[in-house]
Design a protein around this motif. Structure first.
Motif, PDB file in Angstrom:
ATOM      1  N   UNK A  51       0.839  -1.198   0.000  1.00 28.36           N
ATOM      2  CA  UNK A  51       0.000   0.000   0.000  1.00 28.36           C
ATOM      3  C   UNK A  51       0.876   1.251   0.000  1.00 28.36           C
ATOM      4  N   UNK A  52       1.842   1.310   0.914  1.00 28.63           N
ATOM      5  CA  UNK A  52       2.717   2.475   0.973  1.00 28.63           C
ATOM      6  C   UNK A  52       3.594   2.572  -0.272  1.00 28.63           C
ATOM      7  N   UNK A  53       4.037   1.439  -0.768  1.00 23.68           N
ATOM      8  CA  UNK A  53       4.856   1.434  -1.984  1.00 23.68           C
ATOM      9  C   UNK A  53       4.063   2.006  -3.165  1.00 23.68           C
ATOM     10  N   UNK A  54       2.822   1.587  -3.301  1.00 23.95           N
ATOM     11  CA  UNK A  54       1.957   2.059  -4.384  1.00 23.95           C
ATOM     12  C   UNK A  54       1.698   3.557  -4.257  1.00 23.95           C
ATOM     13  N   UNK A  55       1.348   4.001  -3.060  1.00 23.30           N
ATOM     14  CA  UNK A  55       1.096   5.421  -2.828  1.00 23.30           C
ATOM     15  C   UNK A  55       2.358   6.230  -3.094  1.00 23.30           C
ATOM     16  N   UNK A  56       3.500   5.731  -2.630  1.00 24.06           N
ATOM     17  CA  UNK A  56       4.766   6.460  -2.785  1.00 24.06           C
ATOM     18  C   UNK A  56       5.095   6.697  -4.251  1.00 24.06           C
ATOM     19  N   UNK A  57       5.014   5.655  -5.060  1.00 23.30           N
ATOM     20  CA  UNK A  57       5.370   5.807  -6.469  1.00 23.30           C
ATOM     21  C   UNK A  57       4.353   6.683  -7.215  1.00 23.30           C
ATOM     22  N   UNK A  58       3.080   6.541  -6.871  1.00 20.61           N
ATOM     23  CA  UNK A  58       2.057   7.368  -7.523  1.00 20.61           C
ATOM     24  C   UNK A  58       2.225   8.834  -7.139  1.00 20.61           C
ATOM     25  N   UNK A  76       2.586   4.479  13.915  1.00 23.00           N
ATOM     26  CA  UNK A  76       1.888   4.694  12.641  1.00 23.00           C
ATOM     27  C   UNK A  76       1.960   6.162  12.243  1.00 23.00           C
ATOM     28  N   UNK A  77       1.771   7.060  13.217  1.00 20.52           N
ATOM     29  CA  UNK A  77       1.822   8.497  12.935  1.00 20.52           C
ATOM     30  C   UNK A  77       3.216   8.910  12.479  1.00 20.52           C
ATOM     31  N   UNK A  78       4.250   8.432  13.183  1.00 26.12           N
ATOM     32  CA  UNK A  78       5.623   8.754  12.810  1.00 26.12           C
ATOM     33  C   UNK A  78       5.978   8.155  11.450  1.00 26.12           C
ATOM     34  N   UNK A  79       5.507   6.946  11.215  1.00 23.80           N
ATOM     35  CA  UNK A  79       5.810   6.267   9.955  1.00 23.80           C
ATOM     36  C   UNK A  79       5.244   7.051   8.775  1.00 23.80           C
ATOM     37  N   UNK A  80       3.983   7.474   8.880  1.00 25.54           N
ATOM     38  CA  UNK A  80       3.385   8.194   7.757  1.00 25.54           C
ATOM     39  C   UNK A  80       4.035   9.555   7.567  1.00 25.54           C
ATOM     40  N   UNK A  81       4.328  10.252   8.656  1.00 29.47           N
ATOM     41  CA  UNK A  81       4.950  11.571   8.549  1.00 29.47           C
ATOM     42  C   UNK A  81       6.309  11.480   7.851  1.00 29.47           C
ATOM     43  N   UNK A  82       7.106  10.504   8.259  1.00 27.11           N
ATOM     44  CA  UNK A  82       8.435  10.324   7.656  1.00 27.11           C
ATOM     45  C   UNK A  82       8.315   9.895   6.201  1.00 27.11           C
ATOM     46  N   UNK A  83       7.406   8.980   5.936  1.00 33.86           N
ATOM     47  CA  UNK A  83       7.143   8.497   4.585  1.00 33.86           C
ATOM     48  C   UNK A  83       6.751   9.654   3.667  1.00 33.86           C
ATOM     49  N   UNK A  84       5.854  10.512   4.120  1.00 36.95           N
ATOM     50  CA  UNK A  84       5.396  11.648   3.317  1.00 36.95           C
ATOM     51  C   UNK A  84       6.533  12.609   3.009  1.00 36.95           C
ATOM     52  N   UNK A  85       7.328  12.902   4.031  1.00 38.86           N
ATOM     53  CA  UNK A  85       8.443  13.833   3.852  1.00 38.86           C
ATOM     54  C   UNK A  85       9.470  13.245   2.880  1.00 38.86           C
ATOM     55  N   UNK A  86       9.663  11.946   2.951  1.00 38.98           N
ATOM     56  CA  UNK A  86      10.601  11.273   2.052  1.00 38.98           C
ATOM     57  C   UNK A  86      10.163  11.430   0.593  1.00 38.98           C
TER      58      UNK A  86
END
Length: 208
Positions: free
Chosen positions: A75-82, A128-138
């Motif tokens: 899910x995160x991989x798909x969102x990240x690339x899109x 989960x909150x930290x993971x999404x925040x870091x993921x988004x910034x990345x």
């Protein structure tokens, strides 16, 4: 005047001329209307910018059920690339996201789906909150840098590769050893780093 046309035109101005070029007056001129028309939709420029930013999030057309069914990593991989592709197409507008946390309806929905996928797979709320925040910034950080090199007198990838391969092996033996693989294309850097991030999050979840 339709809101969609206004926001699309605003995004076009930012794409063409940069974020600083976007003003109510400039937008009204481009639309062939008066600023009063715009103020019916937006209280100020900040409200307009928020709509422009959220329009980019609308490019990620995935629903929550589909993301949950994928499992959190896919899910995160798909969102990240899109998201990477959507933001990279609008680097000037993506820079606006650095200024404040996106809170428009599309951004909120995407955040909700991603965090739900994390919680559903066993991530504690704080992680989960930290993971999404870091993921988004990345994702944002990489998207802003796409095609951001090669201008202003900087070397392109072919020239950089030649430089790396021509360095003095006595001074830079490690660089010479990896020279044929440098520079790494930014899209490859993004995918490589994303897998490291997902792998690290998996370990944190298992330890939590």
């Amino acid at each position: 005047m339709p809101l969609e046309r206004i926001v699309c035109t605003a995004l076009q101005i930012v794409d063409d001329e940069g974020a600083d070029a976007l003003s109510m007056r400039t937008l009204a001129q481009r639309l062939g209307s008066g600023t009063a028309t715009l103020y019916r939709h937006f209280d100020n420029r900040a409200a307009l910018v928020a709509h422009v930013v959220d329009r980019m999030f609308g490019a990620v057309e995935l629903n929550g059920d589909e993301l949950l069914a994928m499992g959190w990593q896919q899910a995160l991989r798909t969102v990240a690339h899109t998201m990477f592709e959507a933001l990279a197409r609008h680097r000037n507008a993506a820079r606006l996201m650095v200024e404040e946390v996106p809170m428009g309806p599309n951004a909120m929905a995407l955040r909700e789906h991603c965090v739900a996928a994390l919680l559903d797979s066993g991530f504690p709320p704080r992680l989960a909150a930290h993971a999404f925040a870091t993921f988004s910034r990345y994702v944002l950080g990489f998207a802003i840098q796409v095609n951001g090199h090669g201008g202003g007198g900087q070397l392109d990838d072919a020239q950089l590769s030649a430089v790396f391969q021509s360095v003095d092996p006595a001074l830079f033996p490690a660089t010479v050893t990896v020279a044929e693989s440098m520079p790494v294309p930014i899209e490859d850097e993004f995918s490589f780093g994303l897998e490291l991030l997902l792998s690290g999050l998996a370990h944190l979840r298992d330890d939590a």
